[in-house]
Design an enzyme around this catalytic site. Structure first.
Site, PDB file in Angstrom:
ATOM      1  N   LYS A 185     -15.708  -6.144   5.748  1.00  0.00           N
ATOM      2  CA  LYS A 185     -14.729  -7.054   6.351  1.00  0.00           C
ATOM      3  C   LYS A 185     -14.867  -6.987   7.869  1.00  0.00           C
ATOM      4  CE  LYS A 185     -11.606  -6.793   2.470  1.00  0.00           C
ATOM      5  NZ  LYS A 185     -10.270  -6.478   1.950  1.00  0.00           N
ATOM      6  N   SER A 241      -3.267  -7.762   3.296  1.00  0.00           N
ATOM      7  CA  SER A 241      -3.473  -7.513   4.730  1.00  0.00           C
ATOM      8  C   SER A 241      -3.840  -8.811   5.439  1.00  0.00           C
ATOM      9  CB  SER A 241      -4.567  -6.466   4.931  1.00  0.00           C
ATOM     10  OG  SER A 241      -4.172  -5.261   4.327  1.00  0.00           O
ATOM     11  N   ARG A 245      -2.393  -5.531  -8.205  1.00  0.00           N
ATOM     12  CA  ARG A 245      -1.179  -6.303  -7.934  1.00  0.00           C
ATOM     13  C   ARG A 245      -0.930  -7.372  -8.983  1.00  0.00           C
ATOM     14  NH1 ARG A 245      -3.061  -8.298  -2.326  1.00  0.00           N
ATOM     15  NH2 ARG A 245      -4.934  -8.278  -3.616  1.00  0.00           N
ATOM     16  N   HIS A 302       0.847  -1.206   0.000  1.00  0.00           N
ATOM     17  CA  HIS A 302       0.000   0.000   0.000  1.00  0.00           C
ATOM     18  C   HIS A 302       0.881   1.253   0.000  1.00  0.00           C
ATOM     19  CE1 HIS A 302      -3.096  -2.647   2.248  1.00  0.00           C
ATOM     20  NE2 HIS A 302      -3.609  -2.407   1.069  1.00  0.00           N
TER      21      HIS A 302
HETATM   22  N1  COA Z   1      -0.329  -3.893  -1.290  1.00  0.00           N
HETATM   23  C1  COA Z   1      -0.756  -4.801  -0.421  1.00  0.00           C
HETATM   24  N2  COA Z   1      -2.006  -5.248  -0.364  1.00  0.00           N
HETATM   25  C2  COA Z   1      -2.853  -4.757  -1.264  1.00  0.00           C
HETATM   26  C3  COA Z   1      -2.486  -3.817  -2.219  1.00  0.00           C
HETATM   27  C4  COA Z   1      -1.158  -3.382  -2.213  1.00  0.00           C
HETATM   28  N3  COA Z   1      -0.703  -2.490  -3.075  1.00  0.00           N
HETATM   29  N4  COA Z   1      -3.542  -3.536  -2.963  1.00  0.00           N
HETATM   30  C5  COA Z   1      -4.545  -4.271  -2.491  1.00  0.00           C
HETATM   31  N5  COA Z   1      -4.113  -5.000  -1.460  1.00  0.00           N
HETATM   32  C6  COA Z   1      -4.864  -5.968  -0.662  1.00  0.00           C
HETATM   33  C7  COA Z   1      -5.563  -5.337   0.485  1.00  0.00           C
HETATM   34  O1  COA Z   1      -4.765  -5.352   1.637  1.00  0.00           O
HETATM   35  C8  COA Z   1      -6.753  -6.238   0.646  1.00  0.00           C
HETATM   36  O2  COA Z   1      -6.340  -7.376   1.354  1.00  0.00           O
HETATM   37  P1  COA Z   1      -7.337  -8.172   2.288  1.00  0.00           P
HETATM   38  O3  COA Z   1      -8.460  -8.642   1.422  1.00  0.00           O
HETATM   39  O4  COA Z   1      -6.477  -9.248   2.776  1.00  0.00           O
HETATM   40  O5  COA Z   1      -7.808  -7.202   3.325  1.00  0.00           O
HETATM   41  C9  COA Z   1      -7.040  -6.638  -0.772  1.00  0.00           C
HETATM   42  O6  COA Z   1      -5.857  -6.523  -1.467  1.00  0.00           O
HETATM   43  C10 COA Z   1      -7.977  -5.707  -1.442  1.00  0.00           C
HETATM   44  O7  COA Z   1      -9.160  -5.814  -0.813  1.00  0.00           O
HETATM   45  P2  COA Z   1     -10.418  -5.107  -1.413  1.00  0.00           P
HETATM   46  O8  COA Z   1     -11.587  -5.619  -0.689  1.00  0.00           O
HETATM   47  O9  COA Z   1     -10.347  -5.133  -2.887  1.00  0.00           O
HETATM   48  O10 COA Z   1     -10.139  -3.615  -1.162  1.00  0.00           O
HETATM   49  P3  COA Z   1      -9.979  -2.892   0.121  1.00  0.00           P
HETATM   50  O11 COA Z   1     -10.387  -3.689   1.305  1.00  0.00           O
HETATM   51  O12 COA Z   1      -8.606  -2.373   0.097  1.00  0.00           O
HETATM   52  O13 COA Z   1     -11.004  -1.711  -0.143  1.00  0.00           O
HETATM   53  C11 COA Z   1     -13.075  -0.549  -0.506  1.00  0.00           C
HETATM   54  C12 COA Z   1     -12.340  -1.884  -0.607  1.00  0.00           C
HETATM   55  C13 COA Z   1     -12.988  -0.003   0.886  1.00  0.00           C
HETATM   56  C14 COA Z   1     -12.458   0.450  -1.469  1.00  0.00           C
HETATM   57  C15 COA Z   1     -14.528  -0.826  -0.881  1.00  0.00           C
HETATM   58  O14 COA Z   1     -15.026  -1.859  -0.061  1.00  0.00           O
HETATM   59  C16 COA Z   1     -15.407   0.398  -0.691  1.00  0.00           C
HETATM   60  O15 COA Z   1     -15.380   1.294  -1.483  1.00  0.00           O
HETATM   61  N6  COA Z   1     -16.167   0.442   0.419  1.00  0.00           N
HETATM   62  C17 COA Z   1     -17.063   1.538   0.732  1.00  0.00           C
HETATM   63  C18 COA Z   1     -18.517   1.164   0.415  1.00  0.00           C
HETATM   64  C19 COA Z   1     -18.775   1.259  -1.082  1.00  0.00           C
HETATM   65  O16 COA Z   1     -18.697   2.287  -1.714  1.00  0.00           O
HETATM   66  N7  COA Z   1     -19.100   0.094  -1.651  1.00  0.00           N
HETATM   67  C20 COA Z   1     -19.364  -0.016  -3.087  1.00  0.00           C
HETATM   68  C21 COA Z   1     -18.108  -0.391  -3.821  1.00  0.00           C
HETATM   69  S1  COA Z   1     -18.472  -0.838  -5.479  1.00  0.00           S
END
Ligand code: COA
Length: 159
Positions: A41, A128, A90, A17
């Site tokens: 989550k 994560s 990624r 990140h």
């Molecule tokens: N380095 C390390 N890990 C990374 C990464 C990077 N560069 N990029 C992504 N990841 C990992 C994250 O740590 C996460 O790991 P996890 O599943 O073990 O927690 C995973 O990849 C990505 O998870 P994801 O669920 O795609 O995204 P997020 O948790 O980072 O974020 C939100 C998702 C918060 C952006 C999305 O849920 C959201 O917008 N929520 C608000 C409500 C909303 O608007 N919903 C409608 C969306 S269409």
């Protein structure tokens, strides 16, 4: 002023990140790291704890701000008057899910654009979830997360 939001759960922030944040901060005048309270989550850290850790890890990057938000990401972006969402890509396996989310967000808000940035290849396998699992099983976290995060995880899991 070019502004963008890098949104995620960040439970916790990893070196992957941080790599995306550094790249985003080079392109945009202001990058807001937005910690989602509603990501579906079951996080280890509260949104405020996650934001606090990101602040510690990005303190030296002048154009990075950290906030928490609840509700829809696009509504938060509208309130903040920012029309670019940054997401990290990624591997190919991230693509389908990311495309779904980007297109859903576009349907909800046509004026907001999602852009993707690739973290350094060394971090393409870090998530994560695997970081939390390593911590729970007593493994060394130092090659996956910044030092303040490693310390916070050790404290959290030992309390
Ligand atoms: N380095 C390390 N890990 C990374 C990464 C990077 N560069 N990029 C992504 N990841 C990992 C994250 O740590 C996460 O790991 P996890 O599943 O073990 O927690 C995973 O990849 C990505 O998870 P994801 O669920 O795609 O995204 P997020 O948790 O980072 O974020 C939100 C998702 C918060 C952006 C999305 O849920 C959201 O917008 N929520 C608000 C409500 C909303 O608007 N919903 C409608 C969306 S269409």
């Amino acid at each position: 002023m070019r502004k963008a939001i890098y949104a995620g759960t960040f439970d916790p922030i990893t070196l992957g990140h941080l790599d995306v944040i550094l790249r985003g901060a080079r392109i945009f005048d202001e990058l807001t790291v937005a910690v989602a309270a509603d990501s579906g989550k079951n996080p280890l850290f509260t949104p405020e704890e996650r934001a606090g850790l990101i602040r510690k890890c990005t303190a030296e990057i002048a154009n990075v701000k950290v906030e928490t938000f609840s509700g829809l990401l696009v509504e938060y972006a509208r309130r903040a008057k920012v029309n670019v969402i940054v997401r990290g890509l990624r591997t190919v396996s991230d693509f389908e899910y990311e495309m779904q989310m980007a297109l859903t967000n576009r349907r909800l808000a046509e004026d907001i654009e999602t852009i993707f940035m690739m973290p350094k290849q060394d971090y393409s396998y870090v998530s994560s979830t695997n970081v939390r699992q390593i911590a729970e099983l007593g493994g060394c976290l130092r090659s996956f997360v910044p030092e303040p995060v490693a310390e916070a995880m050790e404290t959290k899991l030992n309390s």
